[in-house]
Every structure is written in structure tokens, then in C-alpha cells.
Design a protein around this motif. Structure first.
Motif, PDB file in Angstrom:
ATOM      1  N   GLY A  35       0.840  -1.190   0.000  1.00 40.12           N
ATOM      2  CA  GLY A  35       0.000   0.000   0.000  1.00 40.12           C
ATOM      3  C   GLY A  35       0.869   1.232   0.000  1.00 40.12           C
ATOM      4  N   SER A  36       0.278   2.365  -0.323  1.00 39.45           N
ATOM      5  CA  SER A  36       1.061   3.598  -0.344  1.00 39.45           C
ATOM      6  C   SER A  36       0.815   4.471   0.879  1.00 39.45           C
ATOM      7  N   THR A  37      -0.253   4.160   1.637  1.00 42.40           N
ATOM      8  CA  THR A  37      -0.540   4.907   2.863  1.00 42.40           C
ATOM      9  C   THR A  37      -0.839   3.933   3.999  1.00 42.40           C
ATOM     10  N   VAL A  38      -0.856   4.468   5.211  1.00 35.72           N
ATOM     11  CA  VAL A  38      -1.233   3.657   6.372  1.00 35.72           C
ATOM     12  C   VAL A  38      -2.644   3.102   6.166  1.00 35.72           C
ATOM     13  N   GLY A  39      -3.540   3.934   5.647  1.00 38.08           N
ATOM     14  CA  GLY A  39      -4.907   3.481   5.386  1.00 38.08           C
ATOM     15  C   GLY A  39      -4.974   2.315   4.419  1.00 38.08           C
ATOM     16  N   ASP A  40      -4.127   2.336   3.395  1.00 34.16           N
ATOM     17  CA  ASP A  40      -4.063   1.214   2.447  1.00 34.16           C
ATOM     18  C   ASP A  40      -3.642  -0.066   3.162  1.00 34.16           C
ATOM     19  N   ALA A  41      -2.639   0.049   4.029  1.00 35.06           N
ATOM     20  CA  ALA A  41      -2.144  -1.120   4.761  1.00 35.06           C
ATOM     21  C   ALA A  41      -3.214  -1.664   5.700  1.00 35.06           C
ATOM     22  N   VAL A  42      -3.909  -0.765   6.401  1.00 33.89           N
ATOM     23  CA  VAL A  42      -4.976  -1.195   7.307  1.00 33.89           C
ATOM     24  C   VAL A  42      -6.096  -1.860   6.510  1.00 33.89           C
ATOM     25  N   ALA A  43      -6.459  -1.296   5.387  1.00 29.96           N
ATOM     26  CA  ALA A  43      -7.492  -1.905   4.542  1.00 29.96           C
ATOM     27  C   ALA A  43      -7.073  -3.294   4.078  1.00 29.96           C
ATOM     28  N   ALA A  44      -5.813  -3.459   3.725  1.00 32.14           N
ATOM     29  CA  ALA A  44      -5.322  -4.758   3.258  1.00 32.14           C
ATOM     30  C   ALA A  44      -5.391  -5.809   4.361  1.00 32.14           C
ATOM     31  N   VAL A  45      -5.027  -5.443   5.587  1.00 39.09           N
ATOM     32  CA  VAL A  45      -5.064  -6.447   6.662  1.00 39.09           C
ATOM     33  C   VAL A  45      -6.489  -6.755   7.096  1.00 39.09           C
ATOM     34  N   THR A  46      -7.406  -5.802   6.945  1.00 37.64           N
ATOM     35  CA  THR A  46      -8.787  -6.120   7.300  1.00 37.64           C
ATOM     36  C   THR A  46      -9.447  -7.012   6.248  1.00 37.64           C
ATOM     37  N   VAL A  47      -8.922  -7.002   5.032  1.00 36.50           N
ATOM     38  CA  VAL A  47      -9.383  -7.972   4.033  1.00 36.50           C
ATOM     39  C   VAL A  47      -8.889  -9.368   4.433  1.00 36.50           C
ATOM     40  N   LEU A  48      -7.641  -9.448   4.899  1.00 35.57           N
ATOM     41  CA  LEU A  48      -7.093 -10.734   5.336  1.00 35.57           C
ATOM     42  C   LEU A  48      -7.768 -11.246   6.600  1.00 35.57           C
ATOM     43  N   HIS A  49      -8.107 -10.312   7.507  1.00 35.01           N
ATOM     44  CA  HIS A  49      -8.664 -10.655   8.820  1.00 35.01           C
ATOM     45  C   HIS A  49      -9.866  -9.744   9.104  1.00 35.01           C
ATOM     46  N   PRO A  50     -11.047 -10.080   8.596  1.00 33.54           N
ATOM     47  CA  PRO A  50     -12.209  -9.204   8.764  1.00 33.54           C
ATOM     48  C   PRO A  50     -12.535  -8.863  10.225  1.00 33.54           C
ATOM     49  N   THR A  51     -12.236  -9.753  11.153  1.00 34.55           N
ATOM     50  CA  THR A  51     -12.525  -9.482  12.569  1.00 34.55           C
ATOM     51  C   THR A  51     -11.646  -8.369  13.122  1.00 34.55           C
ATOM     52  N   LEU A  52     -10.618  -8.002  12.422  1.00 29.72           N
ATOM     53  CA  LEU A  52      -9.705  -6.947  12.849  1.00 29.72           C
ATOM     54  C   LEU A  52     -10.260  -5.544  12.584  1.00 29.72           C
ATOM     55  N   GLU A  53     -11.255  -5.431  11.716  1.00 31.73           N
ATOM     56  CA  GLU A  53     -11.741  -4.123  11.287  1.00 31.73           C
ATOM     57  C   GLU A  53     -12.204  -3.241  12.448  1.00 31.73           C
ATOM     58  N   ALA A  54     -13.019  -3.759  13.341  1.00 32.16           N
ATOM     59  CA  ALA A  54     -13.528  -2.946  14.459  1.00 32.16           C
ATOM     60  C   ALA A  54     -12.407  -2.541  15.412  1.00 32.16           C
ATOM     61  N   ILE A  55     -11.462  -3.423  15.626  1.00 32.08           N
ATOM     62  CA  ILE A  55     -10.341  -3.110  16.520  1.00 32.08           C
ATOM     63  C   ILE A  55      -9.428  -2.073  15.878  1.00 32.08           C
ATOM     64  N   ALA A  56      -9.148  -2.208  14.608  1.00 33.10           N
ATOM     65  CA  ALA A  56      -8.276  -1.249  13.918  1.00 33.10           C
ATOM     66  C   ALA A  56      -8.892   0.147  13.922  1.00 33.10           C
ATOM     67  N   ALA A  57     -10.210   0.221  13.919  1.00 34.47           N
ATOM     68  CA  ALA A  57     -10.893   1.522  13.886  1.00 34.47           C
ATOM     69  C   ALA A  57     -10.632   2.344  15.149  1.00 34.47           C
ATOM     70  N   VAL A  58     -10.350   1.688  16.274  1.00 35.51           N
ATOM     71  CA  VAL A  58     -10.134   2.405  17.539  1.00 35.51           C
ATOM     72  C   VAL A  58      -8.693   2.312  18.030  1.00 35.51           C
ATOM     73  N   SER A  59      -7.834   1.705  17.251  1.00 31.13           N
ATOM     74  CA  SER A  59      -6.450   1.486  17.666  1.00 31.13           C
ATOM     75  C   SER A  59      -5.554   2.687  17.365  1.00 31.13           C
ATOM     76  N   THR A  60      -4.482   2.778  18.143  1.00 34.28           N
ATOM     77  CA  THR A  60      -3.406   3.707  17.829  1.00 34.28           C
ATOM     78  C   THR A  60      -2.536   3.025  16.783  1.00 34.28           C
ATOM     79  N   LEU A  61      -2.128   3.775  15.772  1.00 33.68           N
ATOM     80  CA  LEU A  61      -1.282   3.237  14.707  1.00 33.68           C
ATOM     81  C   LEU A  61       0.086   3.897  14.794  1.00 33.68           C
ATOM     82  N   LEU A  62       1.116   3.074  14.908  1.00 39.81           N
ATOM     83  CA  LEU A  62       2.491   3.580  14.964  1.00 39.81           C
ATOM     84  C   LEU A  62       3.215   3.140  13.713  1.00 39.81           C
ATOM     85  N   LEU A  63       3.832   4.078  13.024  1.00 34.20           N
ATOM     86  CA  LEU A  63       4.630   3.773  11.840  1.00 34.20           C
ATOM     87  C   LEU A  63       6.079   4.032  12.197  1.00 34.20           C
ATOM     88  N   ASP A  64       6.853   2.978  12.217  1.00 42.22           N
ATOM     89  CA  ASP A  64       8.259   3.070  12.608  1.00 42.22           C
ATOM     90  C   ASP A  64       8.409   3.819  13.933  1.00 42.22           C
TER      91      ASP A  64
END
Length: 89
Positions: A35-64
């Protein structure tokens, strides 16, 4: 076992690491997606793991190691961490 997407030319690989409830929802410690953005990466992992979507929506995201938004651009080889809210904190 982490999953890995097939990369084409000009794609950006991002390692996504999961913590606490995010790890439980994903069923793995990490994935490598493109992906080219953090949002792209999050979208890709929620396709792999649909149950992750609700948790990712409220999570803190750290890049490096830095807190970021979904609009943040990623570079090849970056590490994105998904940290859900922790009880009592």
C-alpha cells in the motif's frame, strides 16, 4: 505464521504487527501487505482478517515508532503497529 502478499513492481511492502486484542483478532503476530498509505495497509489487513476491522478503527497506529494517521504515506520496508486501547489505560 505471517502471511505475505505477492508484490508487483513499484509496490510498497509494509510489515503490520499486531498487539493484544489486535493479535487475537488477526490470529497472527504480523502480516506483510502492500500500500502507499497507512490506510491502504490497514485496509489490506482487514481484508485478510475481517474481525480486525472494528479493533483497527479504535487502535493507535504507529509507523516506525511514531503515531500516525491513515493518510500518512509509507515507505518500502516500514513497520506499522496496531495497538488497541488497553484496559485501565
Amino acid at each position: 505464521m505471517p502471511s505475505e502478499q505477492v508484490r508487483g513492481p513499484g509496490t510498497t511492502a509494509v510489515t503490520v504487527r499486531y498487539w493484544a486484542g489486535a493479535r487475537a483478532a488477526a490470529g497472527t503476530e504480523q502480516d506483510v501487505v502492500t500500500g502507499s498509505t497507512v490506510g491502504d495497509a490497514v485496509a489490506a489487513v482487514t481484508v485478510l482478517h475481517p474481525t480486525l476491522e472494528a479493533i483497527a478503527a479504535v487502535s493507535t497506529l504507529l509507523l516506525d515508532g511514531r503515531a500516525v494517521t491513515r493518510e500518512t504515506v509509507v515507505v518500502d520496508g516500514a513497520v506499522l503497529e496496531v495497538l488497541p486501547p488497553f484496559a485501565g489505560g
